[in-house]
Structure formats: C-alpha cells, structure tokens
Design an enzyme around this catalytic site. Structure first.
Site, PDB file in Angstrom:
ATOM      1  N   LEU A 119       0.872  -1.173   0.000  1.00 42.12           N
ATOM      2  CA  LEU A 119       0.000   0.000   0.000  1.00 42.12           C
ATOM      3  C   LEU A 119       0.904   1.215   0.000  1.00 42.12           C
ATOM      4  CD1 LEU A 119      -2.748  -0.884   2.644  1.00 42.12           C
ATOM      5  CD2 LEU A 119      -3.141  -0.453   0.218  1.00 42.12           C
ATOM      6  N   ASP A 120       0.509   2.272  -0.713  1.00 46.38           N
ATOM      7  CA  ASP A 120       1.383   3.442  -0.731  1.00 46.38           C
ATOM      8  C   ASP A 120       1.435   4.093   0.648  1.00 46.38           C
ATOM      9  OD1 ASP A 120      -0.452   5.922  -0.634  1.00 46.38           O
ATOM     10  OD2 ASP A 120      -1.357   4.765  -2.263  1.00 46.38           O
ATOM     11  N   TYR A 121       2.402   4.957   0.824  1.00 51.06           N
ATOM     12  CA  TYR A 121       2.746   5.530   2.129  1.00 51.06           C
ATOM     13  C   TYR A 121       1.545   6.191   2.811  1.00 51.06           C
ATOM     14  CZ  TYR A 121       5.853   7.923   5.479  1.00 51.06           C
ATOM     15  OH  TYR A 121       6.490   8.370   6.606  1.00 51.06           O
ATOM     16  N   SER A 123      -1.702   5.524   2.199  1.00 47.67           N
ATOM     17  CA  SER A 123      -2.903   4.695   2.232  1.00 47.67           C
ATOM     18  C   SER A 123      -2.904   3.795   3.464  1.00 47.67           C
ATOM     19  CB  SER A 123      -3.013   3.858   0.954  1.00 47.67           C
ATOM     20  OG  SER A 123      -3.200   4.691  -0.167  1.00 47.67           O
TER      21      SER A 123
END
Length: 256
Positions: A119-121, A123
């Site tokens: 998951l991106d930073y 999210s």
C-alpha cells in the site's frame, strides 16, 4: 517404488506424523468426525493418491494432502498475518531513511516473514504477510490477480453514472486502459464522496490514479479486503494470525 498409501503407512513411526483426520480438522475442515467421513467418502488424497483408511498417518512436512483437489496447507513453521497498515507507514521491512515500517509493527517474532503486495505511504488498511514462499508467489502473481476491495474518500461529488462508467468502460491511464470490477457510492456530500471499489489490478497507486484521472482526487484510501480475507475490526497498527480456514480459502483462490 512405494505408493502414497504405503508412504503414509510408513509414517506410523515418524515423530512428525499425525492422523489424517486430525490434520484435516486442524486445517479447518470441521470436526474430526466430519473429516473421517470425508476420508471414507474418497475425497482426500495423499501425494496424489486416494486414501480412505482412517488409521492413516501423514507427515505434513513431507507429504502433500488434498481435499476435493485443493491442497491442505498446515506447515507448522508457516505463518500468515493480516495487518492493518496506518498512514505514514512504509510497506517495507526496513527503510534507510528511518521511516516507520511494517517491521516496527510485527517485530522480530516471525522469521523470514514478508509482505504480499504493498500500500502506498499515505494509504491504509489490509496487508497480508507470510513466510510461506509458495503462497506469497501465488498471491502476488499477475496470473491470479486477486480481487481487492477499497473504501475511498474522494474530493467532490461523484455521480452513480460516473461510477458505472468506470466499471463498463474504464479509463485510459499512462500504462493502458483499466476498469473497476465494482464501484458503489456509500455516502456523499457537496464536497466529498465515499465509494467502495473492487478491482483485480495490483498496479502502483491504481485507485488514486483512476479517480485522479477523472477529476476526483482521493483524500483517504483504505483497503478492506484481499480475496477472501477481510480487514474486519482489526485496529490500525495491529495484526492477527490467519486461521487455517482463512489460509485454505486464500490458497484455493490462488490455485494452490
């Protein structure tokens, strides 16, 4: 050469062996009595051959057991976790910049454990972690494209028509066309809309890119489900060990 049945019988003297019905019960197939019925009905294979004798013992470290064609995964050295990643946590086990990572949440309790996907930073939500290399390869392999569910808070008021278009037509991004499998409005106001979206793609920042491309930037993104595994009421920054029933369900989803 000994067949699967004789190999199973030879496991009688192996300290790692276990009765077949007990192994199935531990793997989440129901009570031992129910598992005994499954064996006598001819639904259980050991190393590719049917085994119907209830006294059979097997070694889960060395032998492969299948029920109705699906592999039973019960290696006691394997563990699979569901983790709720908060914002500002890096989907990595270490970071040279010193940012908070998944390792800071799970610690060093589990050897060789790694995350399946990212998951991106900014999210939040569900990340699966495991030290089962075969399971990890299948979950992340593009061939299986495991379904993922997100709840996204968007800037602006999106219409049901636009949601439907994202499913039927999709949008063109820099790396090609992409469609959502499902898009539903949960709540909306003049300034924001909360939507539930489902898609198979695991491309980087894909949900943010889809909605950003049509003028609805994502303010908050939470992944709530991966395949059959749900985030549920798991608190941010915490994790839980998946049950054998959940692992069996996930394995079946990815062809194991």
């Amino acid at each position: 050469m000994p067949n699967a049945y004789s190999r199973a019988r030879s496991a009688q003297d192996d300290s790692n062996s276990i009765r077949l019905q007990k192994l199935l019960a531990q793997a989440g197939f129901g009570s031992r009595r129910k598992c005994e019925i499954m064996i006598t009905e001819g639904r259980v294979e050991v190393d590719g051959e049917l085994v119907t004798e209830l006294g059979t013992r097997v070694d889960p470290h060395k032998q492969q057991v299948r029920v109705d064609g699906s592999r039973v995964r019960i290696n006691p050295n394997h563990v699979t976790l569901a983790l709720n990643k908060p914002k500002k946590v890096l989907s990595a086990m270490e970071d040279p910049k010193g940012r908070y990572t998944l390792r800071d949440i799970v610690g060093d309790k589990y050897e060789r454990i790694f995350h399946m996907g990212r998951l991106d930073y900014d999210s939040e939500g569900l990340i699966l972690m495991t030290n089962d290399g075969e399971l990890s390869q299948h979950v992340m392999h593009p061939k299986y494209e495991v379904e993922k569910t997100y709840v996204a808070t968007l800037e602006g008021k999106i219409s049901g028509t636009v949601c439907r278009r994202l499913v039927t037509t999709g949008v063109q991004l820099d790396d090609g066309w992409i469609k959502l499998d499902h898009c539903a409005i949960i709540d909306s106001s003049r300034d924001a809309t909360i939507v539930k979206v489902v898609l198979h793609s695991g491309k980087n920042r894909i949900v943010r890119r889809i909605f950003g491309s049509i003028g609805f930037p994502v303010k908050r993104l939470v992944r709530t489900q991966i395949g059959p595994i749900k985030l549920g009421d798991l608190k941010p920054g915490s994790y839980r060990v998946l049950s054998q029933t959940e692992i069996r369900s996930l394995s079946k989803e990815v062809g194991l």
